[in-house]
Design a protein around this motif. Structure first.
Motif, PDB file in Angstrom:
ATOM      1  N   ALA A 271      81.556  51.406  24.651  1.00 49.67           N
ATOM      2  CA  ALA A 271      82.670  52.093  23.982  1.00 49.67           C
ATOM      3  C   ALA A 271      82.528  51.957  22.458  1.00 49.67           C
ATOM      4  O   ALA A 271      82.685  52.941  21.723  1.00 49.67           O
ATOM      5  CB  ALA A 271      83.996  51.508  24.464  1.00 49.67           C
ATOM      6  N   ARG A 272      82.220  50.760  21.991  1.00 47.71           N
ATOM      7  CA  ARG A 272      82.112  50.545  20.536  1.00 47.71           C
ATOM      8  C   ARG A 272      80.913  51.295  19.961  1.00 47.71           C
ATOM      9  O   ARG A 272      80.974  51.831  18.863  1.00 47.71           O
ATOM     10  CB  ARG A 272      82.000  49.040  20.262  1.00 47.71           C
ATOM     11  N   LEU A 273      79.826  51.337  20.719  1.00 46.46           N
ATOM     12  CA  LEU A 273      78.615  52.027  20.264  1.00 46.46           C
ATOM     13  C   LEU A 273      78.907  53.525  20.082  1.00 46.46           C
ATOM     14  O   LEU A 273      78.453  54.144  19.116  1.00 46.46           O
ATOM     15  CB  LEU A 273      77.534  51.834  21.336  1.00 46.46           C
ATOM     16  N   LYS A 274      79.645  54.071  21.026  1.00 49.25           N
ATOM     17  CA  LYS A 274      79.989  55.493  20.961  1.00 49.25           C
ATOM     18  C   LYS A 274      80.831  55.774  19.717  1.00 49.25           C
ATOM     19  O   LYS A 274      80.605  56.743  19.007  1.00 49.25           O
ATOM     20  CB  LYS A 274      80.773  55.866  22.225  1.00 49.25           C
ATOM     21  N   LYS A 275      81.787  54.879  19.463  1.00 61.17           N
ATOM     22  CA  LYS A 275      82.638  55.024  18.281  1.00 61.17           C
ATOM     23  C   LYS A 275      81.811  55.004  17.003  1.00 61.17           C
ATOM     24  O   LYS A 275      82.143  55.640  16.021  1.00 61.17           O
ATOM     25  CB  LYS A 275      83.634  53.850  18.238  1.00 61.17           C
TER      26      LYS A 275
ATOM     27  N   PHE B 210      73.643  58.257  23.558  1.00 66.94           N
ATOM     28  CA  PHE B 210      73.021  57.638  24.731  1.00 66.94           C
ATOM     29  C   PHE B 210      72.024  58.634  25.300  1.00 66.94           C
ATOM     30  O   PHE B 210      72.423  59.729  25.714  1.00 66.94           O
ATOM     31  CB  PHE B 210      74.071  57.320  25.802  1.00 66.94           C
ATOM     32  N   VAL B 211      70.765  58.275  25.332  1.00 67.62           N
ATOM     33  CA  VAL B 211      69.746  59.233  25.776  1.00 67.62           C
ATOM     34  C   VAL B 211      68.934  58.660  26.931  1.00 67.62           C
ATOM     35  O   VAL B 211      68.518  57.495  26.891  1.00 67.62           O
ATOM     36  CB  VAL B 211      68.810  59.622  24.602  1.00 67.62           C
ATOM     37  N   ASP B 212      68.710  59.499  27.930  1.00 70.04           N
ATOM     38  CA  ASP B 212      67.854  59.153  29.072  1.00 70.04           C
ATOM     39  C   ASP B 212      66.468  58.755  28.537  1.00 70.04           C
ATOM     40  O   ASP B 212      65.941  59.394  27.620  1.00 70.04           O
ATOM     41  CB  ASP B 212      67.770  60.416  29.952  1.00 70.04           C
TER      42      ASP B 212
ATOM     43  N   VAL C 228      70.028  56.441  18.316  1.00 70.35           N
ATOM     44  CA  VAL C 228      69.899  56.664  19.759  1.00 70.35           C
ATOM     45  C   VAL C 228      69.625  55.344  20.463  1.00 70.35           C
ATOM     46  O   VAL C 228      69.052  54.424  19.885  1.00 70.35           O
ATOM     47  CB  VAL C 228      68.752  57.643  20.111  1.00 70.35           C
ATOM     48  N   VAL C 229      70.032  55.283  21.705  1.00 72.97           N
ATOM     49  CA  VAL C 229      69.809  54.069  22.482  1.00 72.97           C
ATOM     50  C   VAL C 229      69.623  54.468  23.945  1.00 72.97           C
ATOM     51  O   VAL C 229      70.210  55.446  24.408  1.00 72.97           O
ATOM     52  CB  VAL C 229      70.975  53.058  22.254  1.00 72.97           C
ATOM     53  N   SER C 230      68.723  53.748  24.649  1.00 72.18           N
ATOM     54  CA  SER C 230      68.491  54.019  26.079  1.00 72.18           C
ATOM     55  C   SER C 230      68.696  52.742  26.885  1.00 72.18           C
ATOM     56  O   SER C 230      68.453  51.635  26.376  1.00 72.18           O
ATOM     57  CB  SER C 230      67.062  54.509  26.306  1.00 72.18           C
TER      58      SER C 230
ATOM     59  N   ALA D 200      81.348  55.753  33.365  1.00 74.85           N
ATOM     60  CA  ALA D 200      82.649  55.822  32.686  1.00 74.85           C
ATOM     61  C   ALA D 200      82.472  56.192  31.208  1.00 74.85           C
ATOM     62  O   ALA D 200      83.416  56.633  30.558  1.00 74.85           O
ATOM     63  CB  ALA D 200      83.373  54.486  32.815  1.00 74.85           C
ATOM     64  N   HIS D 201      81.282  55.982  30.669  1.00 76.69           N
ATOM     65  CA  HIS D 201      81.024  56.312  29.249  1.00 76.69           C
ATOM     66  C   HIS D 201      80.045  57.483  29.126  1.00 76.69           C
ATOM     67  O   HIS D 201      79.473  57.685  28.061  1.00 76.69           O
ATOM     68  CB  HIS D 201      80.467  55.082  28.533  1.00 76.69           C
ATOM     69  N   GLN D 202      79.822  58.185  30.202  1.00 78.03           N
ATOM     70  CA  GLN D 202      78.836  59.295  30.236  1.00 78.03           C
ATOM     71  C   GLN D 202      77.490  58.832  29.658  1.00 78.03           C
ATOM     72  O   GLN D 202      76.857  59.517  28.867  1.00 78.03           O
ATOM     73  CB  GLN D 202      79.314  60.525  29.459  1.00 78.03           C
ATOM     74  N   CYS D 203      77.102  57.624  30.042  1.00 75.17           N
ATOM     75  CA  CYS D 203      75.859  57.054  29.517  1.00 75.17           C
ATOM     76  C   CYS D 203      74.789  57.051  30.613  1.00 75.17           C
ATOM     77  O   CYS D 203      74.963  56.422  31.656  1.00 75.17           O
ATOM     78  CB  CYS D 203      76.128  55.623  29.042  1.00 75.17           C
ATOM     79  N   PRO D 204      73.671  57.772  30.416  1.00 79.89           N
ATOM     80  CA  PRO D 204      72.626  57.769  31.450  1.00 79.89           C
ATOM     81  C   PRO D 204      71.886  56.440  31.489  1.00 79.89           C
ATOM     82  O   PRO D 204      71.883  55.696  30.497  1.00 79.89           O
ATOM     83  CB  PRO D 204      71.672  58.880  30.990  1.00 79.89           C
TER      84      PRO D 204
END
Ligand SMILES: [Zn+2]
Length: 360
Positions: free
Chosen positions: A63-67, A72-74, A92-94, A114-118
């Protein structure tokens, strides 16, 4: 407030300031694009007291990373972007998950979706097939089930008397046994089986052929369902044996057959291989060549570091990953430019002809 918690609070604050959007925006233009790839293992399981990542902590970090504006990348997609230099200096982060235990993947899916993170999950394919279960999980199981108060372990430097009277001591003993197994070069998988059978005798526990409840595999059917929901799966060998310790034929089978299996069972498997255990000594040129010849486009290790466009182009079969840390401040430090600058500074100190070589 104690002195120690005061120091940690100051460190937290420092990390928050230097990873803030403002400081990031000032520093990033001077750095190459950096991709931190995180590796997760088991999640904490309150049902059976097993240790692991705290799902709430991982969720808070996402959540904090998104803020903070991270994407978030596959992993496969991120590597494509980096190899085509079509990456700007985006943040970017995987994320990756190793092994494929049922509880582990289900928890990860709940937290990450829940964070739409692949995320990419690397599977031990014989484990998924129900043919066996990972040797390192067998060590944990044997210790958890044992009623013995202690265990005498034969090591190369003599015998070690390990206390098993508390669960913390059992976890310490498990770590020591796994390290011993990693360091003794089993030239054939049968040697590991013989070691485990001997350990089971010493601990007075029967070792089941199929994994018991907390160690169940995800299974292909559920993997396909999760694949339909955006989870990517990849190959992590057949049995989780350290490849550099195996003979040439067994090492080849581990790589080639695990790729064939994920391609057979899944619609969109990852083209990235994940070395079992993954430390520098756990794979060699031989494995890197086998991985390349098997049609993989890259491979990840457990050696810490960032993926950069240069690494994707020249070191694609030995890409680094960070272990997802226990503390949020460490996680944000890895995501930011700070860890990169720190590492480069250390390298300069160690390798510079005038360097003092103090920091390792
Ligand atoms: Zn693994």
């Amino acid at each position: 407030m104690s002195r120690r918690s005061g120091t940690l609070a100051t460190k937290d604050l420092m990390v928050r300031i230097i990873t803030s959007r403002l400081v990031e925006a000032m520093v990033r233009p001077f750095l190459p694009p950096l991709l931190p790839v995180f590796m997760l293992h088991q999640f904490r399981n309150p049902g059976n007291g097993r240790p692991g990542h705290d799902p709430q902590m991982v969720s808070d970090c996402l959540a904090r990373l998104k803020k903070q504006g991270y994407a978030f990348v596959d992993l496969d997609e991120a590597l494509d972007r980096f190899s085509q230099s079509s990456v700007n200096r985006h943040k970017v982060v995987s994320f990756t998950l190793d092994d494929g235990f049922l509880h582990q993947v289900e928890t990860a899916h709940e937290v990450f979706s829940a964070h739409q993170c692949p995320f990419t999950c690397f599977l031990i394919t014989d484990f998924m097939d129900g043919k066996n279960w990972p040797w390192d999980a067998q060590v944990s199981y044997l210790l958890e089930q044992s009623n013995k108060e202690s265990l005498v372990l034969d090591t190369r430097s003599g015998t070690r008397d390990l206390s098993l009277n508390t669960s913390a001591n059992k976890q310490r003993a498990g770590h020591e046994i796994r390290e011993l197994m990693k360091s003794s070069s089993a030239r054939h998988k049968a040697e590991s089986r013989a070691f485990l059978s001997n350990l089971a005798d010493k601990l007075g526990v029967e070792l089941p052929a199929a994994p018991p409840s907390p160690y169940l595999a995800l299974g292909w059917e559920r993997a396909r369902e999760l694949e339909g929901k955006g989870v990517r799966f990849g190959a992590h060998g057949l049995t989780h044996h350290i490849l550099s310790q195996l003979g040439a034929e067994e090492a080849r089978e581990e790589i080639v057959l695990s790729r064939e299996k994920v391609c057979q069972e899944l619609n969109n498997p990852s083209d990235v291989f994940c070395y079992p255990v993954g430390r520098e000594e756990d794979f060699s040129e031989r494995e890197m060549e086998l991985v390349a010849d098997s049609g993989f486009k890259a491979a990840v290790s457990a050696v810490p570091g960032y993926v950069t466009p240069a690494a994707v182009n020249s070191l694609r079969f030995v890409l680094p990953r960070f272990t997802f840390p226990a503390y949020a401040r460490d996680f944000f430090q890895y995501c930011s430019w700070v860890e990169h600058v720190k590492t480069r500074f250390r390298e300069t100190l160690i390798y510079s002809p005038h360097g003092v070589g103090l920091v390792k």
